[in-house]
Motif scaffolding. Structure first.
Motif, PDB file in Angstrom:
ATOM      1  N   THR A   8      28.075  31.466  -2.183  1.00  0.00           N
ATOM      2  CA  THR A   8      26.734  31.836  -3.104  1.00  0.00           C
ATOM      3  C   THR A   8      27.904  32.163  -4.103  1.00  0.00           C
ATOM      4  N   PHE A   9      28.825  32.827  -3.903  1.00  0.00           N
ATOM      5  CA  PHE A   9      30.409  33.105  -5.173  1.00  0.00           C
ATOM      6  C   PHE A   9      30.652  31.408  -5.295  1.00  0.00           C
ATOM      7  N   VAL A  10      30.877  30.695  -4.672  1.00  0.00           N
ATOM      8  CA  VAL A  10      31.638  29.195  -5.614  1.00  0.00           C
ATOM      9  C   VAL A  10      30.618  28.667  -6.332  1.00  0.00           C
ATOM     10  N   ALA A  11      29.377  28.551  -5.642  1.00  0.00           N
ATOM     11  CA  ALA A  11      28.144  28.335  -5.926  1.00  0.00           C
ATOM     12  C   ALA A  11      27.544  28.445  -7.299  1.00  0.00           C
ATOM     13  N   VAL A  12      27.492  29.845  -7.719  1.00  0.00           N
ATOM     14  CA  VAL A  12      27.112  30.155  -9.326  1.00  0.00           C
ATOM     15  C   VAL A  12      29.011  29.884  -9.904  1.00  0.00           C
ATOM     16  N   ALA A  13      29.257  29.881  -9.723  1.00  0.00           N
ATOM     17  CA  ALA A  13      30.686  29.602 -10.222  1.00  0.00           C
ATOM     18  C   ALA A  13      30.763  27.816 -10.762  1.00  0.00           C
ATOM     19  N   ARG A  14      30.751  27.382  -9.684  1.00  0.00           N
ATOM     20  CA  ARG A  14      30.948  25.829 -10.711  1.00  0.00           C
ATOM     21  C   ARG A  14      28.985  25.532 -11.127  1.00  0.00           C
ATOM     22  N   GLU A  15      28.024  26.336 -10.712  1.00  0.00           N
ATOM     23  CA  GLU A  15      26.686  25.428 -11.512  1.00  0.00           C
ATOM     24  C   GLU A  15      27.152  26.988 -12.532  1.00  0.00           C
ATOM     25  N   ARG A  20      20.210  27.336 -11.486  1.00  0.00           N
ATOM     26  CA  ARG A  20      20.824  26.509 -10.602  1.00  0.00           C
ATOM     27  C   ARG A  20      21.388  25.991  -8.744  1.00  0.00           C
ATOM     28  N   ALA A  21      22.430  28.130  -9.117  1.00  0.00           N
ATOM     29  CA  ALA A  21      22.799  27.856  -7.564  1.00  0.00           C
ATOM     30  C   ALA A  21      21.902  27.996  -6.639  1.00  0.00           C
ATOM     31  N   SER A  22      21.317  28.627  -7.060  1.00  0.00           N
ATOM     32  CA  SER A  22      19.588  29.475  -5.953  1.00  0.00           C
ATOM     33  C   SER A  22      18.747  28.130  -5.399  1.00  0.00           C
ATOM     34  N   GLU A  23      19.125  27.142  -6.622  1.00  0.00           N
ATOM     35  CA  GLU A  23      18.566  25.996  -6.111  1.00  0.00           C
ATOM     36  C   GLU A  23      19.525  25.059  -4.631  1.00  0.00           C
ATOM     37  N   ARG A  24      21.212  25.392  -5.909  1.00  0.00           N
ATOM     38  CA  ARG A  24      21.922  24.262  -4.349  1.00  0.00           C
ATOM     39  C   ARG A  24      22.039  25.363  -2.912  1.00  0.00           C
ATOM     40  N   VAL A  25      21.737  26.261  -2.702  1.00  0.00           N
ATOM     41  CA  VAL A  25      21.669  26.944  -1.803  1.00  0.00           C
ATOM     42  C   VAL A  25      21.358  27.794  -0.873  1.00  0.00           C
ATOM     43  N   SER A  28      16.748  32.860  -3.069  1.00  0.00           N
ATOM     44  CA  SER A  28      15.692  33.346  -4.086  1.00  0.00           C
ATOM     45  C   SER A  28      17.137  33.602  -4.985  1.00  0.00           C
ATOM     46  N   GLN A  29      16.505  33.812  -6.630  1.00  0.00           N
ATOM     47  CA  GLN A  29      17.582  34.199  -7.463  1.00  0.00           C
ATOM     48  C   GLN A  29      18.114  35.779  -7.472  1.00  0.00           C
ATOM     49  N   PRO A  30      17.196  36.417  -6.629  1.00  0.00           N
ATOM     50  CA  PRO A  30      17.696  37.808  -5.859  1.00  0.00           C
ATOM     51  C   PRO A  30      18.688  37.960  -5.557  1.00  0.00           C
ATOM     52  N   ALA A  31      18.412  36.887  -4.360  1.00  0.00           N
ATOM     53  CA  ALA A  31      19.549  37.055  -3.170  1.00  0.00           C
ATOM     54  C   ALA A  31      20.466  36.683  -3.482  1.00  0.00           C
ATOM     55  N   VAL A  32      20.989  35.964  -4.466  1.00  0.00           N
ATOM     56  CA  VAL A  32      21.702  35.478  -4.978  1.00  0.00           C
ATOM     57  C   VAL A  32      22.589  36.197  -6.094  1.00  0.00           C
ATOM     58  N   SER A  33      22.289  36.992  -6.694  1.00  0.00           N
ATOM     59  CA  SER A  33      22.680  38.184  -7.207  1.00  0.00           C
ATOM     60  C   SER A  33      22.580  38.831  -6.452  1.00  0.00           C
ATOM     61  N   ALA A  34      21.994  39.356  -5.641  1.00  0.00           N
ATOM     62  CA  ALA A  34      22.867  40.831  -4.482  1.00  0.00           C
ATOM     63  C   ALA A  34      24.174  39.640  -3.564  1.00  0.00           C
ATOM     64  N   HIS A  35      24.119  38.812  -3.300  1.00  0.00           N
ATOM     65  CA  HIS A  35      25.288  38.046  -3.100  1.00  0.00           C
ATOM     66  C   HIS A  35      26.520  38.808  -4.148  1.00  0.00           C
ATOM     67  N   ILE A  36      26.349  38.382  -5.344  1.00  0.00           N
ATOM     68  CA  ILE A  36      27.692  38.463  -5.558  1.00  0.00           C
ATOM     69  C   ILE A  36      28.058  39.591  -6.000  1.00  0.00           C
ATOM     70  N   LYS A  37      27.079  40.695  -6.289  1.00  0.00           N
ATOM     71  CA  LYS A  37      27.282  42.098  -6.085  1.00  0.00           C
ATOM     72  C   LYS A  37      27.614  42.776  -5.272  1.00  0.00           C
ATOM     73  N   SER A 325      24.840  22.009   4.117  1.00  0.00           N
ATOM     74  CA  SER A 325      25.453  22.732   3.097  1.00  0.00           C
ATOM     75  C   SER A 325      23.897  22.031   2.821  1.00  0.00           C
ATOM     76  N   THR A 326      23.479  22.545   1.132  1.00  0.00           N
ATOM     77  CA  THR A 326      22.133  22.426   0.926  1.00  0.00           C
ATOM     78  C   THR A 326      22.880  20.433  -0.035  1.00  0.00           C
ATOM     79  N   VAL A 327      22.061  20.117  -0.774  1.00  0.00           N
ATOM     80  CA  VAL A 327      21.640  18.738  -1.155  1.00  0.00           C
ATOM     81  C   VAL A 327      20.731  18.633  -2.787  1.00  0.00           C
ATOM     82  N   THR A 328      21.456  18.545  -3.886  1.00  0.00           N
ATOM     83  CA  THR A 328      20.708  18.627  -5.141  1.00  0.00           C
ATOM     84  C   THR A 328      21.526  16.987  -5.287  1.00  0.00           C
ATOM     85  N   CYS A 329      19.986  17.166  -5.987  1.00  0.00           N
ATOM     86  CA  CYS A 329      20.280  14.991  -6.047  1.00  0.00           C
ATOM     87  C   CYS A 329      19.688  14.627  -7.917  1.00  0.00           C
TER      88      CYS A 329
END
Length: 329
Positions: A8-15, A20-25, A28-37, A325-329
């Motif tokens: 999740t951290f790498v996805a947020v850093a790259r996106e 966009r990171a939540s879509e990639r992994v 949900s956006q709250p779950a992504v934020s919770a991972h970073i925290k 892992s996820t696929v975005t296209c």
């Protein structure tokens, strides 16, 4: 801190964006934020600056990103090695294909691969022309097929699978019997082509420059079949692959005006850094059988030699397990 939080951290850093990171992994956006925290709390440092433009890495975050990507790479290597020990090819293969990729070739590739390696889950994503390249480079796809009118990305290893030319065609009702008009004579009618595909866009721009004009209207489509349907209904002029243009002309739907671009290559591509990946080696081996490409066979021979020099088994018997892992296209 676990491997999923690192992803999740790498996805947020790259996106550069929680959205966009939540879509990639696929979180949900709250779950992504919770991972970073959780990572920031564990490490005791701030990884991102939150701005109106998105998420920007701090200087500490940039250092941690390097280590996180190394850790994810090691994690995949551990899984790959465990699968090799088990002695079978398994995991997931994620392929992408632009609309110009030969349907017959991709279908035969998938059929052969599924028969030879039934324990591998294969997904095929249909993308716009350059989407496979960006997705391969950022790790969302393992490999893919795309159109290339110039030189491939330096990070990629490629195999040419086919070539095509692009023709300018006009709806039949726009051309009277006799002399075929020059491209600039169609400046008042809509021009139809996939503007998101650089090969078609460059072909159109080349005609505009050569004949010193610009059409009053451009209709952007996402697939060549849409262009053909619109032309058959008399909408305007458009760009088609040469073979499709000839077929449409034989059906009486269009008149071929001129060649718009020659020698667009359809390439199979993967990261050069993954040349020794057994899963991708298996793909290249099947492609070699299907297209009879001497260059492909030379590539495979060089890979086999390198494996031999490293004291490995025949690379065709090597096994791997791809992380899902996820696929975005």
């Amino acid at each position: 801190m676990d491997i999923y939080q690192l992803r999740t951290f790498v996805a947020v850093a790259r996106e550069g964006s929680i959205t966009r990171a939540s879509e990639r992994v696929f979180l949900s956006q709250p779950a992504v934020s919770a991972h970073i925290k959780a990572i920031e709390d564990t490490l005791g440092i701030t990884l991102f600056e939150r701005t109106v433009r998105g998420m920007s890495l701090t200087s500490h975050g940039q250092l941690i990103l390097v280590k996180a990507e190394q850790a994810l790479g090691m994690h995949r290597e551990v899984i790959d090695e465990a699968t090799r020990i088990r002695g079978r090819l398994a995991g997931r293969l994620r392929l992408g294909a632009s609309s110009s990729a030969t349907t017959e070739l991709t279908s035969r590739l998938l059929k052969e691969f599924s028969e030879r390696h039934p324990e591998v889950n294969v997904s095929l994503q249909h993308c716009t022309s350059l989407d496979p390249v960006s997705s391969i480079c950022n790790g969302d796809l393992d490999a893919g097929f795309y159109d290339e009118a110039s030189e491939p990305n330096a990070e990629l290893s490629t195999i040419e699978t086919s070539r095509f030319e692009i023709s300018l065609v006009a709806s039949t009702g726009l051309v009277s019997a006799g002399e075929i008009p020059k491209p600039h004579c169609f400046g008042d009618v809509p021009w139809i082509y996939p503007t998101s595909n650089p090969c078609y866009a460059q072909a159109a721009e080349s005609l505009f420059r050569q004949y010193n004009f610009r059409p009053k209207q451009v209709i952007s489509v996402d697939h060549e079949n849409v262009t053909r349907v619109l032309l058959a209904h008399g909408v305007g002029v458009g760009l088609l692959q040469e073979a499709a243009a000839r077929e449409a002309q034989m059906c009486g739907d269009v008149t071929v005006v001129c060649s718009a671009r020659k020698a667009v290559r359809v390439l199979y591509a993967q990261l050069a850094s993954r040349a020794q990946d057994p899963l991708l080696y298996a793909v290249r081996a099947i492609l070699s059988d299907l297209i009879g490409c001497s260059g492909t066979k030379q590539w495979l021979a060089e890979d086999a030699l390198e494996h031999f020099q490293l004291g490995s088994r025949d690379p065709r018997t090597h096994q791997t397990s791809q992380s899902v892992s996820t696929v975005t296209c």
